[in-house]
Design a protein around this motif. Structure first.
Motif, PDB file in Angstrom:
ATOM      1  N   UNK A 204      48.670 -11.060 -16.556  1.00 55.08           N
ATOM      2  CA  UNK A 204      47.297 -10.653 -16.828  1.00 55.08           C
ATOM      3  C   UNK A 204      46.378 -11.556 -16.019  1.00 55.08           C
ATOM      4  N   UNK A 205      45.307 -10.971 -15.494  1.00 54.73           N
ATOM      5  CA  UNK A 205      44.284 -11.771 -14.820  1.00 54.73           C
ATOM      6  C   UNK A 205      43.150 -11.952 -15.820  1.00 54.73           C
ATOM      7  N   UNK A 206      42.762 -13.204 -16.050  1.00 54.97           N
ATOM      8  CA  UNK A 206      41.686 -13.467 -17.006  1.00 54.97           C
ATOM      9  C   UNK A 206      40.479 -14.052 -16.290  1.00 54.97           C
TER      10      UNK A 206
ATOM     11  N   UNK B 184      39.584 -10.750  -9.194  1.00 59.20           N
ATOM     12  CA  UNK B 184      40.102 -12.120  -9.202  1.00 59.20           C
ATOM     13  C   UNK B 184      39.934 -12.774 -10.566  1.00 59.20           C
ATOM     14  N   UNK B 185      40.651 -13.857 -10.751  1.00 54.75           N
ATOM     15  CA  UNK B 185      40.554 -14.617 -11.992  1.00 54.75           C
ATOM     16  C   UNK B 185      41.661 -15.649 -12.034  1.00 54.75           C
ATOM     17  N   UNK B 186      42.045 -16.061 -13.248  1.00 60.29           N
ATOM     18  CA  UNK B 186      43.166 -16.989 -13.370  1.00 60.29           C
ATOM     19  C   UNK B 186      44.397 -16.210 -13.818  1.00 60.29           C
ATOM     20  N   UNK B 187      45.549 -16.676 -13.346  1.00 58.22           N
ATOM     21  CA  UNK B 187      46.796 -15.969 -13.610  1.00 58.22           C
ATOM     22  C   UNK B 187      47.418 -16.427 -14.929  1.00 58.22           C
ATOM     23  N   UNK B 188      47.662 -15.473 -15.809  1.00 63.37           N
ATOM     24  CA  UNK B 188      48.273 -15.780 -17.098  1.00 63.37           C
ATOM     25  C   UNK B 188      49.424 -14.821 -17.369  1.00 63.37           C
ATOM     26  N   UNK B 189      50.285 -15.205 -18.293  1.00 63.06           N
ATOM     27  CA  UNK B 189      51.383 -14.333 -18.691  1.00 63.06           C
ATOM     28  C   UNK B 189      51.179 -13.984 -20.165  1.00 63.06           C
TER      29      UNK B 189
ATOM     30  N   UNK C 127      47.565 -22.112 -14.478  1.00 69.06           N
ATOM     31  CA  UNK C 127      46.792 -23.113 -13.732  1.00 69.06           C
ATOM     32  C   UNK C 127      46.450 -22.643 -12.327  1.00 69.06           C
ATOM     33  N   UNK C 128      46.840 -21.410 -11.988  1.00 67.64           N
ATOM     34  CA  UNK C 128      46.567 -20.886 -10.649  1.00 67.64           C
ATOM     35  C   UNK C 128      45.508 -19.795 -10.671  1.00 67.64           C
ATOM     36  N   UNK C 129      44.745 -19.756  -9.582  1.00 72.43           N
ATOM     37  CA  UNK C 129      43.814 -18.664  -9.367  1.00 72.43           C
ATOM     38  C   UNK C 129      44.537 -17.532  -8.657  1.00 72.43           C
ATOM     39  N   UNK C 130      44.040 -16.309  -8.835  1.00 71.59           N
ATOM     40  CA  UNK C 130      44.730 -15.173  -8.247  1.00 71.59           C
ATOM     41  C   UNK C 130      43.748 -14.074  -7.879  1.00 71.59           C
ATOM     42  N   UNK C 131      44.077 -13.358  -6.808  1.00 70.70           N
ATOM     43  CA  UNK C 131      43.343 -12.141  -6.466  1.00 70.70           C
ATOM     44  C   UNK C 131      44.335 -10.992  -6.560  1.00 70.70           C
ATOM     45  N   UNK C 132      43.880  -9.894  -7.173  1.00 71.59           N
ATOM     46  CA  UNK C 132      44.751  -8.712  -7.234  1.00 71.59           C
ATOM     47  C   UNK C 132      44.124  -7.659  -6.337  1.00 71.59           C
ATOM     48  N   UNK C 133      44.880  -7.177  -5.373  1.00 74.11           N
ATOM     49  CA  UNK C 133      44.268  -6.246  -4.424  1.00 74.11           C
ATOM     50  C   UNK C 133      44.201  -4.843  -5.013  1.00 74.11           C
ATOM     51  N   UNK C 134      43.705  -3.925  -4.227  1.00 69.71           N
ATOM     52  CA  UNK C 134      43.451  -2.567  -4.731  1.00 69.71           C
ATOM     53  C   UNK C 134      44.732  -1.846  -5.163  1.00 69.71           C
TER      54      UNK C 134
END
Ligand code: WT7
Length: 660
Positions: free
Chosen positions: A453-455, A472-477, A510-517
C-alpha cells in the motif's frame, strides 16, 4: 528477443521473452496477477499449502498464522517443528542427491575454485555442530560470526541452525568497536572467526579485530578460529581454539535439534535512523519458507543451475540468497571471496564462464563501477549460460540497468530488480522472469502474499491506485508475510515504534515510492535518516555519534548526497570545540575515527568544518538544507524562512564550493 516499446510516461518497457525465460515458473503477467490476487486474499491458504509442500517438517503445524501487524504479535506455522539445516542438507542427501554440488567456493585468486557436494557440506556442518556441543553451546545461545567469505561461514551458520543456536553474523568490514557493540548487545558467549580474510589480494586481520573487540567482553567463553591464510595470530589460552584439529575428532553426523517454527533462526544487526544498531530477529519456519520460495520463483531455479549471488554473508542478501534460499532448493550456490575488480574488471564474467553460471545477482554499485571500464571485459568471456540477472540494495539507475541488460545479458536475460530489506527477510517487490514486463529503475510488482500500500506520509491515508495516474507516498505492507522480522533483540518496543506504530495496521518500510500509471513500483529511497552507501545501510546518527566521540568535535551532522558509483556518498558537517583548528591532519583523524568506530565502508567523502549548522529558531537541525548544499543544489533550498540564522547557509555554500 527483446521487444522495446515506449510507455506513456516515457520509460522503456522491455519484454524479455527469449528462450531464457521460456517455461519459467510463472508463465505470464495474467497468471502472475491471478496468483497474486489469490495469495493476498487468502495468505494462510497460500502459505499453508506451500509450507507443507516445500518444507520437511518433524511435526506438522496446527495453524498457519496468528497475531496481527497492529499488535506486533505475529506467529506463523504455530506448533510446527522442523530444523533448517535438515531442510537445506539432509533431505537432498536422502533423495540420493548427495553427490550434487552444493557450494562452489570461488577464492580470491582466480582459477582456484573448490567444490563441496551436499554430502560433504552435511558432514562438515555436523562436525562443526558437534564441536559446538562439546564446548557447551546450547540451544538458544546466540553465536557471533565474524568471518571472511569462505565456505566455513556457511557451514557455521548451518551448524548453528542444526543445534538451534541463533547466529549473529557481523560483516567482516565492521571495525572492532562495531563488532564489540554487536557481541555485547546480543551477549554472545561464542564467536567464530578466521585468522585473516583475503580480498582483492589483500589480507584482513580478522582475529586481531576480534581480539580488540572482545578484550572487554569477559562473558565470551570461546573464540573458534578457522585458518584461511595461515598467518601467525595470537591465541588466548583457554579462550581461543583452532577449529581444524577439533574437527578431525568429530563424527560427521549430529542429530538436528527439534526447533519450533517460531524459534529464532538468527539475529542480524542493521542500522536505523537513531541510536545503536538493532538486532533484528528472524524466525525458523517463516524465514526458511520465504527464502526458499522467493529464490525458486524469482530466480526461476531449475535442476542443474549454477546460481551466483556475489554478496557477502555478513548482510541479509548473503543469508537469504547465498546460503538459505539456494540450499533449501537443493541448488548449487557460489560463494565469491573476491571483488569485481580483482585482478581486473572481467572477474565476474570469468566466474560466469568458468562455472557456467545461470543466475547472477549483484548490486547496482558494482555495475556502475564496472561500467567505468567499458563493455570490453564482458565481451572477452562466454556469458551464454546466463538466464537471469538480479540486482539489489538500492534503486538501479536506468543507465546501469541498460548496461547490465545489454552487455551482460545480451538483451536475452531478464533483469530482476529486487526490492527488500533486512527486516523483510526476503524479496518483496520484484519482476518474475518471463512474466513481468521490465522497466528500468522499477522493482515492478509485489511478490506473492505481499500486499503493498502507498500511504500519504503526513496523513497516513491510503493513496489509492488509479489506472493511468502516477502517485507517490511511503511504501507500506498491509498484511504480514512469513519472513518478516518478529522483534528487535531485547527491545520489542523499538520494533513497534520503528515498523508497526508509525502507520497502525501496516508494516512501514521507511522508503518512499512512486507508483506509475500501470501500478509499477519505483522505490525512491529512504525517507528517514538512513544512508545507503554502495548498498550498505548506515544510520547518519551512527556516524554523528562516532564523530562527537572525538575530542576535537563539538557537534556534527551527516547527510547523504548523490554519488556516481556509490549511489549515495557521505558528507559530515562538523563543528569543532574551541581551541581546535581545521588542519589536514585533523580531517584525516576524523576520517579515521569513523573508520575505527564503524568500519572503512563508512568513511566520508567530505568533511566540512563549519562554525555553525543551519537550525530552525526552535533549534531543529535542517538536514534538507545540508543535503542540498553538498549536492551543489543550493539554488533549490526550498523554504528557509524558519532558519534562525540565514548567514550560516551562505557560508556553508562558500565552504562546500572549495571542497567539491
Ligand atoms: C534498503 C534496505 C535487501 C538486501 C540489501 C539491502 C534499499 C534495497 C532496493 C531496490 C530500491 C532498494 C531500500 C531499503 N533497497 N533494494 N531494489 N530498489 N531500493 O538491505 O541493508 O536492509 O537495506 O535498501 O532503501 O529500505 P538493507
Amino acid at each position: 528477443m527483446a521487444e522495446e516499446k515506449g510507455s506513456a510516461v516515457g520509460e522503456v518497457v522491455h519484454e524479455v521473452r527469449s528462450h531464457s525465460s521460456k517455461g519459467a515458473h510463472v508463465a505470464s503477467l495474467e497468471k502472475y496477477k491471478k496468483l497474486h490476487e489469490d495469495s493476498v486474499r487468502d495468505p494462510s491458504g497460500y502459505w499453508g499449502r506451500l509450507a507443507r509442500r516445500e518444507l520437511k517438517w518433524m511435526h506438522d503445524f496446527d495453524k498457519v498464522k496468528i497475531g496481527s501487524l497492529k499488535n506486533g504479535d505475529l506467529a506463523w506455522f504455530v506448533g510446527g517443528k522442523l530444523n533448517v539445516s535438515e531442510n537445506c542438507l539432509d533431505r537432498w542427501v536422502e533423495e540420493g542427491r548427495g553427490d550434487d554440488v552444493a557450494i562452489i567456493w570461488e577464492k580470491d585468486e582466480p582459477g582456484q575454485a573448490v567444490k563441496y557436494t551436499y554430502l560433504e557440506v552435511l558432514h562438515k556442518v555436523c562436525q562443526i555442530a558437534n564441536v559446538m556441543r562439546k564446548f557447551g553451546v546450547k540451544k538458544g545461545d546466540p553465536v557471533t560470526l565474524y568471518m571472511p567469505m569462505i565456505p566455513e561461514a556457511a557451514f557455521v551458520m548451518l551448524a548453528c541452525a542444526r543445534i538451534g543456536a541463533p547466529h549473529s553474523v557481523v560483516f567482516a568490514g565492521f571495525s572492532a568497536e562495531a563488532l564489540r557493540a554487536r557481541v555485547d548487545d546480543v551477549h554472545s558467549k561464542w564467536i567464530f572467526t578466521a585468522d585473516e580474510g583475503l580480498r582483492g589480494g589483500r589480507t584482513i586481520p580478522l582475529k586481531k579485530t576480534v581480539d580488540d573487540a572482545i578484550s572487554s567482553c569477559d562473558f565470551v567463553n570461546k573464540c573458534f578460529v578457522f585458518k584461511r591464510t595461515g598467518a601467525d595470530v595470537s591465541m588466548t589460552e583457554g579462550r581461543d581454539l583452532w577449529m581444524e584439529p577439533e574437527l578431525e575428532g568429530q563424527r560427521p553426523y549430529c542429530p538436528p535439534e527439534v526447533m519450533d517454527a517460531e524459534d529464532p533462526l538468527f539475529y542480524l544487526y542493521t542500522s536505523g535512523s537513531t541510536g545503536k544498531p538493532k538486532g533484528l530477529m528472524h524466525s525458523t519456519a517463516g524465514y526458511i519458507l520465504y527464502a526458499q520460495t522467493t529464490c525458486k520463483i524469482i530466480f526461476d531455479l531449475r535442476p542443474g543451475d549454477v546460481y551466483a549471488c556475489v554478496a557477502d554473508v555478513g548482510w541479509i542478501t548473503g543469508h537469504s540468497y547465498i546460503v538459505y534460499g539456494p540450499l533449501a532448493n537443493g541448488t548449487t550456490t557460489l560463494m565469491f571471496e573476491s571483488t569485481p575488480l580483482y585482478p581486473d574488471a572481467g572477474r565476474y564474467w570469468d566466474v560466469v564462464e568458468t562455472h557456467s553460471v545461470t543466475q547472477f545477482y549483484t548490486a547496482p554499485t558494482a555495475i556502475r563501477a564496472l561500467m567505468r571500464h567499458g563493455p570490453e571485459p564482458t565481451e572477452k568471456y562466454d556469458l551464454s549460460t546466463l538466464r537471469i540477472l538480479g540486482t539489489v540494495g538500492e534503486p538501479i539507475n536506468p543507465a546501469a540497468w541498460t548496461w547490465y541488460f545489454k552487455h551482460v545479458g545480451k538483451e536475452r536475460c531478464a533483469i530482476i530488480d529486487t526490492y527488500w530489506q533486512t527486516e523483510t527477510g526476503g524479496i518483496i517487490v520484484t519482476p518474475l522472469p518471463g512474466a513481468t514486463p521490465l522497466k528500468p529503475g522499477s522493482a515492478t510488482l509485489p511478490f506473492f502474499g505481499i500486499d503493498l500500500e502507498v500511504l500519504d506520509p503526513q496523513s497516513g491515508k491510503v493513496v489509492p491506485f488509479v489506472e493511468g495516474e502516477e502517485s507517490s507516498g511511503v511504501l507500506c505492507v498491509k498484511s504480514a508475510w512469513p519472513s518478516m522480522t518478529r522483534t528487535v533483540f531485547n527491545n520489542h518496543e523499538r520494533y513497534m515504534n520503528t515498523y508497526l506504530k508509525p502507520y497502525p495496521g501496516y508494516y512501514f518500510t521507511g522508503d518512499g515510492v512512486t507508483r506509475d500509471k500501470d501500478g509499477f513500483f519505483f522505490v525512491t529511497g529512504r525517507v528517514d535518516d538512513v544512508l545507503n552507501v554502495s548498498g550498505h545501510r548506515i544510520g547518519s546518527a551512527e556516524i554523528e555519534s562516532a564523530l562527537v566521540a572525538h575530542d576535537a568535535v563539538a557537534e556534527s551532522a551527516c547527510v547523504g548526497f548523490p554519488h556516481e558509483v556509490k549511489g549515495e556518498g557521505i558528507a559530515c558537517y562538523v563543528i569543532l570545540k574551541l581551541g581546535n583548528e581545521e588542519t589536514d591532519d585533523l580531517i584525516k583523524d576524523l576520517r579515521n575515527q569513523i573508520r575505527s568506530v564503524i568500519g572503512p565502508f563508512a568513511s566520508p567523502d567530505y568533511i566540512v568544518i563549519t562554525p555553525a549548522l543551519p537550525k530552525t529558531r526552535s533549534g531543529k537541525l535542517m538536514r534538507r538544507v545540508l543535503r542540498k548544499i553538498i549536492a551543489l543544489e543550493a539554488d533549490q533550498l526550498g523554504d528557509t524562512s524558519t532558519l534562525a540564522d540565514p548567514s550560516v547557509v551562505d557560508s556553508l555554500i562558500e565552504k562546500v564550493a572549495t571542497l567539491r
